[in-house]
Design a protein around this motif. Structure first.
Motif, PDB file in Angstrom:
ATOM      1  N   ILE A 203       0.718  -1.367  -0.251  1.00  0.00           N
ATOM      2  CA  ILE A 203      -0.110  -0.230  -0.381  1.00  0.00           C
ATOM      3  C   ILE A 203       1.063   1.431   0.276  1.00  0.00           C
ATOM      4  O   ILE A 203       1.190   1.398   0.844  1.00  0.00           O
ATOM      5  N   ALA A 204       0.976   1.967  -0.863  1.00  0.00           N
ATOM      6  CA  ALA A 204       1.737   3.192  -1.075  1.00  0.00           C
ATOM      7  C   ALA A 204       1.050   4.248  -0.407  1.00  0.00           C
ATOM      8  O   ALA A 204       1.367   5.420   0.188  1.00  0.00           O
ATOM      9  N   SER A 205      -0.566   4.826  -0.685  1.00  0.00           N
ATOM     10  CA  SER A 205      -1.498   5.277  -0.549  1.00  0.00           C
ATOM     11  C   SER A 205      -2.806   5.029  -0.667  1.00  0.00           C
ATOM     12  O   SER A 205      -3.055   4.216  -1.301  1.00  0.00           O
ATOM     13  N   ALA A 206      -3.260   5.317   0.524  1.00  0.00           N
ATOM     14  CA  ALA A 206      -5.260   5.359   0.472  1.00  0.00           C
ATOM     15  C   ALA A 206      -5.498   5.803   0.946  1.00  0.00           C
ATOM     16  O   ALA A 206      -5.429   6.967   2.149  1.00  0.00           O
ATOM     17  N   THR A 262      -0.188   2.387   5.268  1.00  0.00           N
ATOM     18  CA  THR A 262       0.923   2.681   4.394  1.00  0.00           C
ATOM     19  C   THR A 262       1.763   2.041   4.726  1.00  0.00           C
ATOM     20  O   THR A 262       2.607   2.203   5.231  1.00  0.00           O
ATOM     21  N   ALA A 319       3.152  -1.780  -6.432  1.00  0.00           N
ATOM     22  CA  ALA A 319       2.978  -0.740  -5.301  1.00  0.00           C
ATOM     23  C   ALA A 319       1.217   0.534  -5.045  1.00  0.00           C
ATOM     24  O   ALA A 319       1.448   0.884  -6.817  1.00  0.00           O
ATOM     25  N   ASP A 321      -1.229   2.889  -4.894  1.00  0.00           N
ATOM     26  CA  ASP A 321      -1.695   4.622  -5.732  1.00  0.00           C
ATOM     27  C   ASP A 321      -2.885   4.179  -5.287  1.00  0.00           C
ATOM     28  O   ASP A 321      -3.638   3.950  -6.333  1.00  0.00           O
ATOM     29  N   GLY A 323      -5.364   6.698  -4.571  1.00  0.00           N
ATOM     30  CA  GLY A 323      -5.332   7.931  -4.129  1.00  0.00           C
ATOM     31  C   GLY A 323      -6.192   8.573  -3.468  1.00  0.00           C
ATOM     32  O   GLY A 323      -6.483   7.562  -2.946  1.00  0.00           O
ATOM     33  N   THR A 324      -6.565  10.063  -3.554  1.00  0.00           N
ATOM     34  CA  THR A 324      -7.390  10.596  -2.262  1.00  0.00           C
ATOM     35  C   THR A 324      -8.545  11.015  -2.513  1.00  0.00           C
ATOM     36  O   THR A 324      -9.092  11.342  -1.697  1.00  0.00           O
ATOM     37  N   VAL A 329      -6.651   5.259  -9.188  1.00  0.00           N
ATOM     38  CA  VAL A 329      -5.579   4.140  -8.981  1.00  0.00           C
ATOM     39  C   VAL A 329      -4.668   3.928  -9.936  1.00  0.00           C
ATOM     40  O   VAL A 329      -5.011   3.874 -11.174  1.00  0.00           O
ATOM     41  N   ASN A 330      -3.706   3.415  -9.172  1.00  0.00           N
ATOM     42  CA  ASN A 330      -2.093   4.189  -9.888  1.00  0.00           C
ATOM     43  C   ASN A 330      -1.398   2.519  -9.101  1.00  0.00           C
ATOM     44  O   ASN A 330      -1.377   2.266  -7.849  1.00  0.00           O
ATOM     45  N   ASN A 332       2.953   0.965  -9.363  1.00  0.00           N
ATOM     46  CA  ASN A 332       3.652   1.199  -9.795  1.00  0.00           C
ATOM     47  C   ASN A 332       5.258   0.070  -8.931  1.00  0.00           C
ATOM     48  O   ASN A 332       4.951  -0.727  -8.289  1.00  0.00           O
TER      49      ASN A 332
END
Length: 350
Positions: A203-206, A262, A319, A321, A323-324, A329-330, A332
């Motif tokens: 999890i890169a970000s959520a 994260t 990884a 992402d 998103g906010t 959704v991305n 890497n």
């Protein structure tokens, strides 16, 4: 007088025997030459979760340390140029002497010696010896070309759950063209290789309170045949196209900010090496991320293209992402080598 004569004869005979001038045998005793024994040096490894991998210097030796019945590394020695076995055996680590040993099925130490005529041998070893939870079976063997068949599980995420056992990685070593003259002074180096690939999700970000329900790899091959390739060396994989493709779904159900954060990582999950794109008459492999926004009831799915092929002995970390907002959704992708991790022991198998 007769008694003294006999006594003198006895003393004379004893002196001759002591001097080695008289032998009780008609022929001199045979001098048995020292036979060169076959030794093995083994790469060790360590276990991780979800599936169980071999990937550092402690785990394999730890798993194979015992005095008695299994677990073992299985080892076959073939006469070079044939499919006939010189021997098949088991290897375990004998901690009492800090050394690897050949053993029979009951854990009793056995010894093997190089062929006296200097014939060449090919060595094939694999772990775990019991393949039940690997999804792999040993295929055919031709001179210097072993093969392996796989039918990998895609259910239960390959993870531990009540009443089940995790999937376990299959590793193998193949060393060809070894003989007494060239190799009896040192151990045969069993360089274990990872024929399959492993994937991780991180999890890169959520967005806070977002639930990541699952990640699915669409239309992958889970069944095929791997063939040892001396160039590299590596393992070449041919998918079983007659079995079709399947979706590999990894269920997560993590909530951001509670049981998911994260850097949270899920895996490893073992997959068969294959390409993602350019497959004849077959759509590309896609990643589908299924999630539920904070406070939402309906789930959203985002389909992502991935182009990096899965190769033998590689680990792929995706990884995410998330998103906010609720629609972005991305990913890497990072790739790391899995092969040749750890070190070798130069301890001979006796």
């Amino acid at each position: 007088m007769k008694r003294k004569f006999i006594y003198r004869q006895f003393l004379l005979l004893a002196a001759l025997l002591a001097a080695g001038l008289v032998s009780c045998n008609k022929e001199p005793a045979e001098v048995v030459p020292t036979k060169p024994e076959i030794g093995i040096s083994v790469m060790d490894a360590e276990e991780t979760r979800a599936a169980v991998l071999y990937e550092s210097t402690a785990g394999l030796r730890s798993e194979m340390t015992h005095e008695g019945e299994g677990p073992f590394i299985h080892t076959d020695a073939y006469w070079d140029g044939t499919t006939t076995k010189y021997f098949n055996s088991h290897i375990f680590y004998f901690a009492a002497v800090s050394n690897w040993r050949f053993a029979d099925g009951g854990g009793n130490i056995v010894h093997f010696y190089w062929p006296p005529d200097d014939s060449y041998l090919n060595f094939l070893a694999y772990a775990p010896e019991t393949l039940t939870y690997t999804g792999v079976t040993i295929g055919s063997y031709t001179n210097r070309v072993p093969t392996f068949d796989c039918n990998l599980p895609v259910a239960d995420n390959q993870t531990y759950s009540s009443g089940t056992i995790s999937m376990k990685e299959f590793i193998y070593a193949f060393e060809a063209h070894k003989n007494k003259t060239n190799d009896s002074e040192s151990a045969v180096p069993l360089q274990f290789r990872h024929p399959l690939a492993a994937i991780y999700l991180s999890i890169a970000s959520a967005k806070q309170r977002m639930t990541l329900n699952s990640v699915t790899f669409k239309r992958i091959y889970k069944k095929g045949t791997g063939t040892y390739n001396s160039v590299g060396p590596t393992t070449d994989w041919e998918p079983d196209t007659s079995d079709g493709t399947t979706d590999f779904t990894i269920s997560i159900g993590g909530v951001m900010g509670t049981d998911m954060h994260t850097g949270s990582t899920y895996g490893p999950f073992i997959v068969m090496p294959q390409v993602m794109t350019g497959r004849t008459e077959l759509a590309d492999i896609k990643m589908v991320v299924n999630y539920t926004p904070y406070g939402g009831v309906a789930t959203n799915s985002s389909e992502i293209s991935i182009t990096t092929a899965w190769a033998p002995s590689k680990k792929y970390t995706y990884a995410l992402d998330l998103g906010t907002d609720d629609g972005a959704v991305n990913i890497n992708i990072s790739v790391t080598d899995w092969d040749n991790v750890g070190s070798y022991t130069d301890s001979d198998v006796d």
